[in-house]
Design an enzyme around this catalytic site. Structure first.
Site, PDB file in Angstrom:
ATOM      1  CG  ASN A  83      -1.469   1.335   1.577  1.00  0.00           C
ATOM      2  OD1 ASN A  83      -2.372   1.845   0.918  1.00  0.00           O
ATOM      3  ND2 ASN A  83      -0.901   1.955   2.622  1.00  0.00           N
ATOM      4  CE1 TYR A 148       0.736   7.939  -6.568  1.00  0.00           C
ATOM      5  CE2 TYR A 148      -0.960   8.399  -8.190  1.00  0.00           C
ATOM      6  CZ  TYR A 148      -0.582   7.883  -6.969  1.00  0.00           C
ATOM      7  OH  TYR A 148      -1.525   7.284  -6.162  1.00  0.00           O
ATOM      8  CE  LYS A 152       0.231   4.331  -6.586  1.00  0.00           C
ATOM      9  NZ  LYS A 152       0.253   3.344  -5.487  1.00  0.00           N
TER      10      LYS A 152
END
Ligand SMILES: NC(=O)c1ccc[n+]([C@@H]2O[C@H](COP(=O)([O-])OP(=O)(O)OC[C@H]3O[C@@H](n4cnc5c(N)ncnc54)[C@H](OP(=O)(O)O)[C@@H]3O)[C@@H](O)[C@H]2O)c1
Length: 274
Positions: A83, A148, A152
């Protein structure tokens, strides 16, 4: 059936705040014994059924040590919730190479390193589940968060490839893809806020305000934890989206079925770019 019937133990990274803390609370309420990480040991104090660990995702040695300790102390991790993460908000051209590499290390290389270790160990035991927390940004990219978005999307692609490799395997793999949730995420990336006064900075400042507004109006992390609980209980594999109707359903639908022109227009409006 409580989740402890499937998972005796779990490792949750980024356990001290936001989604990670909500995942820990949910797993504890289901009777799962949890090992949770932070870069700062004091942020994850031990309590009944919870054990804190130090983890810095930018450092391979730290990943090796945290995984080794979690495996040893638990007798085997049944569920990994990958996470932890943080973004850098900056125009693509203004990002330093070090910032770009740092994003890849903490959002892609580090989680993949952990997942590889978990996959090997879980396979050897013939059971387990790996949850990679990606983002809506993997399919509906956010401007000024290019690194980012890329990391991801990379983690999502890695998870999809692993799910194919492991089809029929007793080890499940989930790409948990949240939309916006009200956490400390934006505060943590204030490191590189828009600063100047040029036209490009004015656009960046507008996008930043939009991101702040989205996070402010977003649901609480407990809702994401409830969605993860449901997915784990149902034995889901593959992509699990979580968030508002627009973010979890409409935006992914648009990205798949609308023309590029149409989805571009929606994205520009959504992020206040036009
Ligand atoms: N909130 C959202 O809207 C949203 C949407 C989509 C995806 N996500 C993803 O959800 C995950 C959790 O984010 P959040 O929203 O809960 O934000 P958060 O409250 O800022 O939590 C992020 C956690 O990651 C840990 N972390 C940050 N950098 C790290 C590093 N270099 N090494 C190890 N741990 C690190 C932090 O731990 P310490 O500071 O304690 O070390 C922190 O507890 C992230 O992967 C994020 O990309 C969030």
């Amino acid at each position: 059936m409580p989740l402890s019937d499937q998972f005796r133990t779990a490792l949750v990274t980024g356990a001290a705040s936001g989604l990670g803390a909500a995942f820990v609370a949910m797993l504890r309420s289901e009777g799962v014994e949890v090992w949770g990480t932070s870069r700062t040991r004091d942020r994850v104090p031990d309590s009944t059924g919870f054990h804190g660990l130090v983890l810095e995702l930018a450092e391979p040695a730290s990943i090796e040590a945290a995984w080794g300790e979690a495996e040893r102390a638990s007798g085997g991790i049944d569920l990994l919730v990958n996470n932890a993460g943080a973004g850098v908000f900056a125009p693509f051209a203004a990002m330093s190479d070090a910032e770009w590499d740092g994003q890849m290390r903490i959002l892609l290389h580090g989680p993949a390193m952990l997942a590889r270790r978990a996959w090997r160990a879980m396979h050897a035991r013939g059971r387990g589940c790996i949850v990679n927390v990606t983002s809506l940004a993997a399919e509906f990219p956010i401007p000024y968060l290019c690194a980012y978005d890329a990391a991801k999307a990379g983690l999502a692609a890695c998870t999809a490839g692993l799910a194919l490799e492991g089809a029929g395997s007793p080890v499940r793999v989930i790409d948990f893809r949240p939309g916006d949730y009200r956490t400390n995420f934006n505060n943590a990336m204030r490191a590189a806020p828009p600063g100047g006064e040029g036209a490009a900075d004015a656009v960046a400042a507008r996008v930043w305000r939009r991101l702040e507004g989205l996070l402010h109006d977003a649901p609480e992390p407990a809702r994401a934890a409830a969605d993860l609980r449901t997915a784990l209980r149902r034995g889901c594999r593959g992509v699990v989206r979580s968030g508002s109707f627009f973010q979890a359903r409409l935006a992914p639908f648009l990205q798949r079925f609308a023309s590029q022109g149409m989805s571009g227009r929606v994205q520009r409006r959504y992020f206040d770019l036009s």
